[in-house]
Design a protein around this motif. Structure first.
Motif, PDB file in Angstrom:
ATOM      1  N   ARG A  21       0.846  -1.209   0.000  1.00 10.63           N
ATOM      2  CA  ARG A  21       0.000   0.000   0.000  1.00 10.63           C
ATOM      3  C   ARG A  21       0.872   1.246   0.000  1.00 10.63           C
ATOM      4  O   ARG A  21       0.598   2.211  -0.708  1.00 10.63           O
ATOM      5  N   ARG A  32       1.043   4.001  -2.832  1.00 11.82           N
ATOM      6  CA  ARG A  32       0.707   5.391  -2.488  1.00 11.82           C
ATOM      7  C   ARG A  32       1.772   6.346  -3.043  1.00 11.82           C
ATOM      8  O   ARG A  32       1.468   7.369  -3.642  1.00 11.82           O
ATOM      9  N   ILE A  50       1.378   6.600  -6.762  1.00 11.59           N
ATOM     10  CA  ILE A  50       0.183   7.387  -7.144  1.00 11.59           C
ATOM     11  C   ILE A  50       0.475   8.878  -6.970  1.00 11.59           C
ATOM     12  O   ILE A  50       0.127   9.700  -7.813  1.00 11.59           O
ATOM     13  N   ARG A  51       1.153   9.222  -5.880  1.00 10.34           N
ATOM     14  CA  ARG A  51       1.448  10.655  -5.660  1.00 10.34           C
ATOM     15  C   ARG A  51       2.393  11.185  -6.742  1.00 10.34           C
ATOM     16  O   ARG A  51       2.243  12.311  -7.211  1.00 10.34           O
ATOM     17  N   ARG A  69       0.370  11.703  -9.743  1.00  8.58           N
ATOM     18  CA  ARG A  69      -0.466  12.881  -9.557  1.00  8.58           C
ATOM     19  C   ARG A  69       0.339  14.136  -9.884  1.00  8.58           C
ATOM     20  O   ARG A  69      -0.114  14.997 -10.620  1.00  8.58           O
ATOM     21  N   ASP A  92      -6.160  11.459  -6.654  1.00  8.24           N
ATOM     22  CA  ASP A  92      -6.602  11.522  -5.250  1.00  8.24           C
ATOM     23  C   ASP A  92      -7.640  10.431  -5.020  1.00  8.24           C
ATOM     24  O   ASP A  92      -7.670   9.786  -3.972  1.00  8.24           O
ATOM     25  N   GLU A  96      -5.859   7.267  -4.569  1.00 12.32           N
ATOM     26  CA  GLU A  96      -5.279   7.116  -3.237  1.00 12.32           C
ATOM     27  C   GLU A  96      -6.385   6.761  -2.243  1.00 12.32           C
ATOM     28  O   GLU A  96      -6.179   5.958  -1.325  1.00 12.32           O
TER      29      GLU A  96
END
Ligand code: PEP
Ligand code: MG
Length: 589
Positions: free
Chosen positions: A54, A58, A61-62, A65, A81, A84
């Motif tokens: 996870r 995360r 993903i950031r 983003r 977002d 996430e």
């Protein structure tokens, strides 16, 4: 496959590109090892592995983003977002942990739980179905971390002139693409409104989705043309087709407003679904924004935007087009646009239920009031200086407004005069509240969308009460033809070129004649350069479309003679079948 061969799909970004095919297969092999006997699994270790995966997901993903924000802007990047949030969704995390506690290895527990969630979303309609893509994206990140699989091909460094072919692209894949290198995208799966498709459009990458036809047989290295307007992928297109397609795409940008050859001014504006689409619209020469779909501010989040956030989004659009009009449509949810946190009523047929203005006047009167406060405050922005000293407006007759500039607000899904009267009352009462609070505000131009046959029949009564009408051919075609715009099975019916739809459009402009209201069109028909002459012939004053087709439509407007255009419209209105209409317009069947 030896060409030229034309494969059909759904045009998603209406531009054309030619390049060399390259398949993207998501990179890593995410096949799971066989499921072991539960008694051999140590839940403590699996829980730790899940936790570590996870955190790795995360971080990735950031990163995605931030990259998306730099390339396409904050609003498109906000999809990450939502990704996430899936990592922290107790409905997912708790179930995975329960399965681990029962002796399931972390990767199997993740795959099982995500498959169930994906299955649920796939069973829903419209945009909700597309959340399945977001879940796949998050699932694959977790599985890659758990299986220690290599990260997929670096999509940000593809060679120039690549046409990317894929079974499906995730939003993260798409946000990585370099629009200068990628000449086009064609995918087997996906719809026009998936996040991946929306990001591709914001990046102006020609795209066709839903190419079920033999795309798999196109080999790497083949020359491929992606025509995102026609929804076609042409394999080995040949010199003639390539040159014609690229010429069509390359209409020069015309930054100034245009008129027909005989001098009738036609505003050519942009439809935008987020703040990030505003700068590309101005780059393509838009004369302002004819449809700001404010519902995008409400999607992919857990609570509605507050007054300040809405105010700022609208002011940013006004600042990008200081001399032009920005038409913001009030919240249009319901139908295919579901927003989970709004608890919209469950209905057997949501397209015929609580949608648009119906919700704003009743169930969501609170959201409507907040939105109107933000809009009336934004309407004062830029008058008498930058944001200061706005006038207290007096509705449709506010005469210190520049002819074409400033804010306009329109109401979606209108079907009754009473709705317009109630909406105007709300505007008046919000203006009175703001005045009592001493808050700068002004009443913008006010209009209604014509998306229902009822609104078209009542165009005279609506136009008498409003500053403008805007024809939404996407829904109007659906409601006139009784054909769901989301359904492939009735796609043939859902076409604005059916005589009944064309008569509804003409009835609208005819109804507004003799009033002071102007009439625009912001459905997809407005962005088709092959229909520009007809639109002018119907007497429309404004055409609003996806930014990519603005140059081609402006070029066409300049060639049109309005008297000839009217004759064309009259000829079309005498037609009784779509085939006759297409024949009169010189279009292939
Ligand atoms: C422009 C329209 O609105 P939307 O596509 O957002 O429903 C329309 O219905 O034509
Ligand atoms: Mg609509």
């Amino acid at each position: 496959m030896t060409g030229p061969t034309t494969l059909t799909g759904i045009g998603s970004t209406p531009r054309t590109g030619v390049g060399t095919a390259r398949w993207y297969r998501g990179g890593a092999d995410l096949t799971l090892p066989d499921r072991p006997d539960p008694s051999t699994v140590d839940p403590a270790i699996e829980r730790e592995r899940f936790e570590a995966a996870r955190e790795e997901a995360r971080e990735a993903i950031r990163l995605a983003r931030d990259r998306a924000e730099a390339r396409v802007g904050g609003e498109e990047a906000a999809v990450f977002d939502a990704h996430e949030a899936f990592l922290d969704d107790p409905g997912i995390v708790d179930d995975v942990e329960d399965a681990i506690a029962d002796g399931t290895p972390a990767e199997h527990a993740v795959r099982d739980r995500f498959e169930a969630a994906i299955g649920q979303f796939e069973g829903m309609d419209g945009r909700m179905a597309e959340r399945a893509d977001d879940l796949r994206d998050v699932r694959d990140r977790l599985l890659r971390a758990l299986l220690d699989a290599p990260t997929p091909t670096d999509l940000s460094t593809l060679p120039a002139g690549t046409v990317l072919l894929a079974e499906r692209l995730t939003p993260s894949d798409t946000a990585e693409l370099d629009p200068a290198a990628v000449a086009g995208i064609a995918t087997v799966a996906g719809g026009r409104t998936s996040h991946a498709a929306i990001i591709a459009r914001s990046l102006s990458i020609p795209a066709v989705v839903g190419v079920v036809d033999a795309l798999a047989e196109v080999a790497d290295g083949t020359e491929v043309l992606v025509d995102g307007e026609a929804g076609e992928v042409v394999v080995e297109p040949g010199e003639k087709r390539r040159a014609a397609a690229l010429r069509k795409d390359d209409a020069p940008v015309v930054p100034e407003p245009v008129s027909t050859a005989d001098g009738r001014a036609i505003e050519v504006a942009a439809n935008v679904g987020s703040g990030a689409e505003v700068p590309p619209a101005s780059d393509r020469g838009a004369d302002g924004i004819g449809l700001f779909r404010s519902e995008f501010l409400f999607l992919d989040r857990e609570s509605p935007p507050d007054e300040e956030e809405q105010y700022e989004a609208v002011v940013a659009a006004l600042e990008a087009f200081p001399d032009d009009r920005i038409v913001v449509r009030t919240l249009d949810v319901g139908g295919d646009k579901q927003v989970p946190y709004l608890d919209l009523p469950e209905e057997p047929n949501p397209f015929l239920g609580r949608r648009g203005i119906r919700l704003s006047l009743e169930e969501h009167a609170d959201l409507f009031e907040t939105q109107l406060r933000a809009l009336l405050r934004a309407a004062a922005h830029g008058r008498d200086g930058n944001g200061g000293g706005g006038s207290e407006g007096d509705g449709a007759s506010d005469d210190d407004r520049d002819d074409r500039g400033g804010l306009a607000v329109m109401f979606p899904m209108v079907s009754r005069v009473e709705e317009v009267e109630a909406a105007l009352d709300r505007v008046e009462s919000v203006a009175a509240d703001l005045a009592a609070e001493g808050v700068d505000h002004a009443v913008p131009e006010l209009g209604a969308m014509v998306e229902t046959p009822a609104a078209s029949y009542l165009a005279d009564a609506l136009a008498a009460r409003l500053d403008f009408l805007s024809v939404g051919t996407n829904d109007l075609a659906g409601y006139v033809m009784a054909a769901d715009r989301e359904s492939d099975a009735v796609a043939d019916y859902h076409d604005p070129l059916h005589p009944a739809v064309l008569r509804a459009i003409d009835r609208t402009t005819a109804g507004a004649e003799g009033t002071d209201a102007w009439v625009g069109m912001c459905g997809e028909m407005a962005g088709d350069p092959e229909l520009t002459e007809l639109s002018v012939g119907f007497g429309l004053d404004e055409l609003s479309m996806s930014a990519v087709t603005i140059p081609a439509v402006k070029e066409r407007v300049r060639e049109v003679d309005s008297a000839e255009a009217r004759e064309l419209a009259e000829a079309v209105l005498r037609c009784e079948t779509r085939a006759e209409v297409r024949d009169v317009l010189g279009l292939d069947e």
